[in-house]
Enzyme design. Structure first.
Site, short mmCIF file in Angstrom:
data_model
loop_
_atom_site.label_atom_id
_atom_site.label_comp_id
_atom_site.label_asym_id
_atom_site.label_seq_id
_atom_site.Cartn_x
_atom_site.Cartn_y
_atom_site.Cartn_z
N GLU A 103 -22.52 2.98 23.43
CA GLU A 103 -22.00 4.15 23.26
C GLU A 103 -21.95 4.61 24.76
O GLU A 103 -21.26 5.57 25.06
CB GLU A 103 -22.49 4.93 22.19
CG GLU A 103 -23.79 5.82 22.81
CD GLU A 103 -25.08 4.94 22.83
OE1 GLU A 103 -26.00 5.39 23.34
OE2 GLU A 103 -24.87 3.80 22.20
N CYS A 132 -29.11 -0.02 18.90
CA CYS A 132 -30.45 0.07 19.25
C CYS A 132 -31.43 0.18 18.07
O CYS A 132 -31.38 -0.84 17.15
CB CYS A 132 -30.76 1.11 20.03
SG CYS A 132 -32.01 0.70 21.10
N HIS A 134 -27.14 0.12 23.96
CA HIS A 134 -26.58 1.13 23.63
C HIS A 134 -25.00 0.99 23.94
O HIS A 134 -24.75 1.31 25.16
CB HIS A 134 -27.13 2.34 24.24
CG HIS A 134 -28.22 2.81 23.95
ND1 HIS A 134 -28.51 3.98 23.14
CD2 HIS A 134 -29.61 2.61 24.09
CE1 HIS A 134 -29.63 4.27 22.66
NE2 HIS A 134 -30.56 3.20 23.04
#
Length: 258
Positions: free
Chosen positions: A227, A116, A225
């Site tokens: 993660e 990001c 994102h």
């Protein structure tokens, strides 16, 4: 007796906040967990202090660098951009710490993964520029999808497709040509940085992933994102595992590289 390999030490960029009585540095735990598994590294939180950041060379200790997401935008002065719209959130301490560190890591061929805001920092560090507010551009859609939703599961749900560059690094890592990703960003890449290649684009043409063109060096930035949510999905898991392998290789060979 055979000894286990030492896990690579991977730096994680922090953010500076002044929302409490005393300023503090923070990192969301989701990034730490992603370094522990599936990256299989040792997380090291890098503090961001504006007056000291450029003077402290954390790259001496690192085997890899993870650039986290953040609600802040890169200060336009970092890429000769126009002044921000009033009310735009910035983190000068992070900019002054991480952009010089990214450049040091690139010089030393330390593996980098940007998420990001991290892809935007990587682009700026390589001499590129940013769109500050994609949603103000006539031919682009609003990439801040679900950014203000409090429910984590809904906020990070896949929001739009990306087209992965055929034969590019991301395509080789994941084996995918089109994927649905989450989207929570206001900024986006405008002018592509030097030595960077486009790895994926959104349907409106906004760059969604980039990599370093140099074949002997790993640096990958993704606009989503990767993660979250956990457990990390197969597509994103492949990205983190590959990043971990690159960091492990650097840890084992850095005396020959630096």
């Amino acid at each position: 007796m055979k000894h286990a390999k030492r896990r690579p030490l991977i730096g994680i960029s922090a953010c500076r906040s002044e929302e409490a009585i005393h300023p503090f540095n923070r990192v969301s735990e989701k990034y730490i967990l992603a370094i522990l598994e599936p990256t299989c590294g040792i997380p090291f939180i890098i503090p961001v202090i504006q007056d000291m950041g450029p003077e402290i060379d954390h790259s001496i200790y690192l085997d890899g660098l993870l650039l986290t997401g953040s609600p802040s935008n890169v200060i336009p002065a970092e890429y000769n951009g126009k002044p921000s719209v009033e009310g735009t959130k910035h983190d000068a301490a992070r900019d002054k710490t991480m952009i010089p560190l990214i450049r040091r890591c690139l010089q030393k061929k330390i593996p980098i993964l940007g998420l990001c805001l991290g892809i935007q920092e990587l682009n700026v560090a390589c001499g590129g520029s940013l769109h500050q507010r994609i949603f103000d551009l006539e031919d682009k859609f609003d990439h801040r999808m679900r950014r203000d939703v409090d429910d984590h599961e809904k906020r990070y749900r896949p929001a739009h497709n990306i087209r992965v560059t055929e034969g590019g690094l991301l395509n080789k890592i994941t084996g995918e040509e089109e994927v649905n990703v989450n989207s929570l960003h206001a900024q986006g890449i405008d002018q592509l940085g030097d030595d960077l290649a486009i790895e994926a684009v959104a349907p409106d043409g906004i760059i969604e992933a980039v990599s370093l063109k140099k074949a002997d060096q790993f640096a990958l930035g993704v606009q989503w994102h990767a993660e979250w949510p956990r457990p990390i999905g197969s597509f994103n898991e492949k990205i983190f595992r590959h990043f971990g392998k690159e960091c492990q290789y650097y840890a084992e060979t850095k005396n020959l590289v630096c």
